[in-house]
Motif scaffolding. Sequence first.
Motif, mmCIF file in Angstrom:
data_model
loop_
_atom_site.group_PDB
_atom_site.id
_atom_site.type_symbol
_atom_site.label_atom_id
_atom_site.label_comp_id
_atom_site.label_asym_id
_atom_site.label_seq_id
_atom_site.Cartn_x
_atom_site.Cartn_y
_atom_site.Cartn_z
ATOM 1 N N HIS A 52 0.803 -1.283 0.024
ATOM 2 C CA HIS A 52 -0.099 -0.031 0.104
ATOM 3 C C HIS A 52 0.858 1.038 -0.028
ATOM 4 O O HIS A 52 2.079 1.192 0.331
ATOM 5 C CB HIS A 52 -0.621 0.197 1.287
ATOM 6 C CG HIS A 52 -1.977 -1.135 1.307
ATOM 7 N ND1 HIS A 52 -1.523 -2.286 1.492
ATOM 8 C CD2 HIS A 52 -3.203 -0.795 1.207
ATOM 9 C CE1 HIS A 52 -2.800 -2.836 1.652
ATOM 10 N NE2 HIS A 52 -3.794 -2.332 1.411
ATOM 11 N N GLU A 53 0.518 2.469 -0.216
ATOM 12 C CA GLU A 53 1.067 3.727 -0.388
ATOM 13 C C GLU A 53 1.287 4.067 1.193
ATOM 14 O O GLU A 53 0.155 4.543 1.815
ATOM 15 C CB GLU A 53 0.290 4.674 -1.153
ATOM 16 C CG GLU A 53 0.610 4.494 -2.554
ATOM 17 C CD GLU A 53 1.958 4.979 -2.965
ATOM 18 O OE1 GLU A 53 2.799 5.300 -2.322
ATOM 19 O OE2 GLU A 53 2.296 4.621 -4.262
ATOM 20 N N ARG B 7 -6.068 0.601 -0.153
ATOM 21 C CA ARG B 7 -6.299 0.072 -1.772
ATOM 22 C C ARG B 7 -7.575 0.042 -2.440
ATOM 23 O O ARG B 7 -7.768 -0.277 -3.513
ATOM 24 C CB ARG B 7 -5.411 -1.011 -1.544
ATOM 25 C CG ARG B 7 -4.572 -1.340 -3.017
ATOM 26 C CD ARG B 7 -3.357 -2.263 -2.933
ATOM 27 N NE ARG B 7 -3.852 -3.684 -2.464
ATOM 28 C CZ ARG B 7 -3.050 -4.971 -2.527
ATOM 29 N NH1 ARG B 7 -1.959 -4.655 -2.615
ATOM 30 N NH2 ARG B 7 -3.427 -5.860 -2.073
ATOM 31 N N THR C 159 -3.073 8.661 -7.133
ATOM 32 C CA THR C 159 -2.926 8.024 -6.035
ATOM 33 C C THR C 159 -1.400 8.584 -5.477
ATOM 34 O O THR C 159 -1.496 8.986 -4.410
ATOM 35 C CB THR C 159 -2.878 6.477 -6.003
ATOM 36 O OG1 THR C 159 -4.191 6.228 -6.348
ATOM 37 C CG2 THR C 159 -2.314 5.978 -4.761
ATOM 38 N N ALA C 160 -0.519 8.524 -6.296
ATOM 39 C CA ALA C 160 0.798 9.058 -6.031
ATOM 40 C C ALA C 160 0.813 10.392 -5.702
ATOM 41 O O ALA C 160 1.627 10.894 -4.989
ATOM 42 C CB ALA C 160 1.911 8.744 -7.351
ATOM 43 N N ALA D 296 -0.673 10.660 -2.004
ATOM 44 C CA ALA D 296 0.224 10.188 -1.068
ATOM 45 C C ALA D 296 1.505 11.115 -0.898
ATOM 46 O O ALA D 296 2.013 11.368 0.187
ATOM 47 C CB ALA D 296 0.729 8.833 -1.778
#
Length: 646
Positions: A34-35, A49, A150-151, A154
Amino acid sequence: MKRIEFDEQAYARRSRSGPCFICRLLAGDEEFRHEIVHRDEQHVVFLDRYPTLLGKLLVAPVAHRQDVIGDFTAARSAALWHTVHRAGAALRQVVPTERIYLQSLGSHSGNSHVHVHVAALPPGVPYEQQQTAALAWESAGLLDVPPEETARIAGRLRAVLALPPAPGPSAAAAGPVPVQARHREPVDVHLLLRRDGAAGPEVLLTRRAGAVYATGLEHLPSGHIDGSHEDAVQALIREAREETGVVVDPDDVRHAVTVHHRGPGGDSRVGLVFEVLRWNGEPAIREPDLCDAMGWYPLADLPAGMVAYCRAALDAYRAGHRFAVHFQEPGDTVAYDPHTDRLRAFSSAGTGEEGPGRAVREFTERAVGRLSSWTDVSWARPGSRVWRVDGAGGGRWYVKIHQNPRFHGREVAAYRTWVPGLGAAAPRLVAADADLLAVVVTALPGTSLHGAVHPPGQQREIFRRIGALAAAIHRPAPAAGPDETLRAALGKLERQLDGARAHLAPGDEEAVRALAARADLLPQPEPVFTHGDLQLRNLLLGEAGELYVIDFERAQPGPALRDFVRLADLWAHRPDLLEALADGYGRPFTAAELEYLAVLEALDAVSGVQYGAACGDPELLERGLRTLTRLRTAADRLAAGRKDTV
């Protein structure tokens, strides 16, 4: 951003049957990646996730705790919710937020590791789509967040959470955060008088009585260091005389184990346990207002009604540890309770303690319970890692760490498919961990046949039983095409000859090549389940003559003859042993099978010579050379016979 359907049933099956996803995430397992946006010594924060809302976070303790109330002290709970608060505040800065939602769910049957859901409800969501409707997969659907989004989220969360929390008006109003007081624990000394009894080592325990802590429970004779005027050994000698009347010489005092203990009430202390094997006088009750009974108990069978602190010290001592932590939680009992055993024992540096690493120890104890000893019983060859383990409450098992995933997969597959059909003749698989390459199996009675000497009549009976055991193993297996084990051995032949050539006698290499050339001309045997390493060291003989088989890491479908390769050397000059084996097996070998067996023997012998020379294994080297001499001699005789008939 679109939403997609989510297979909740498949997720539930995976959660209930798989490992703890948070523990595997923290271990760096890519399958559970997961991040992670924040991690400290106590907590981890990561992106869900399977989000139903953008930026949904999970906050979890690093330690595997399963009850958000029962497994947390007030201080631990406050620390967890402080991290939850920071995560929610960061989330509000990164994604549009009308309200932060918090949930703590999970089950002992799946997703048992405590984790808190932190979700941001965006502005403008209709009332009927808020609250549980916004969080549930079946109503909201899974949010399909692109990887780049998502990146981005995060990265922003990491940046916010990397900053120290800024003090606000509420923090100022609450006043300064109290500083934890430094430890100022009392130091206890404990007398471990030990003697040899009929059932093994025994220790002296006293039953506490009167207006004292833990009255009615068994404990080692013990007491506090009175002050700076005496050291720990002087205090032990004084307590021994005052409580039991025995006189101990300082030179007979040996440190056994140190325990850092915290009781259910929150007070902590350090206990120094000293072993004494020699003393003067007979132990007797000298302080009847503090002790109303005294007796000797087997170290391997301690009484049930013991002080948990004392039992933890003796369990660590029995397992060979010199330091342990025993921190009880509010609600724990002062008396020892195996269901809330808080002992954490640690290995000592430079002592040569036997046993694997902490992860394998914990995996084993999750499978079979607290262990009292680890004994290294590895085979004297590189890569062998096997331990015999004994349970604190009885029982014996073996723990094995495989050299590679291939061996691990073969052994586990065998245990889970055809090995149970052997019944009591084989161990039972208790637990397996593919990440650790470890298995725990039950122990079998009997002693290894390797190196054992028996009269000729008993040898014949042993070989008859080996034949019967091989027949039980060799049940039809799914067709696997040509013999892959033979093809694999032929493929390694040139490399192995290069490593073995310096040790071969004249004519050995030519004999091996001649046999290998005949491999494709021989009829292919039908595949069966095979042990793959059926030799004396993997066979145990019981007191009544029963036979047991262990070690299935080379098990795979193939020709039955592969299981006789490492036994053929034993019957080479004893045709009565081959006859006994055939009797147990139910039939003799055909001429074609014996020729096929000779090919397998030659390839195995070259492998043994090469490996034995490279790894310094003289027994394996000599066995290979002996087999090659026998095969070459047989080939020479056959060639000479053919010439005589021309």
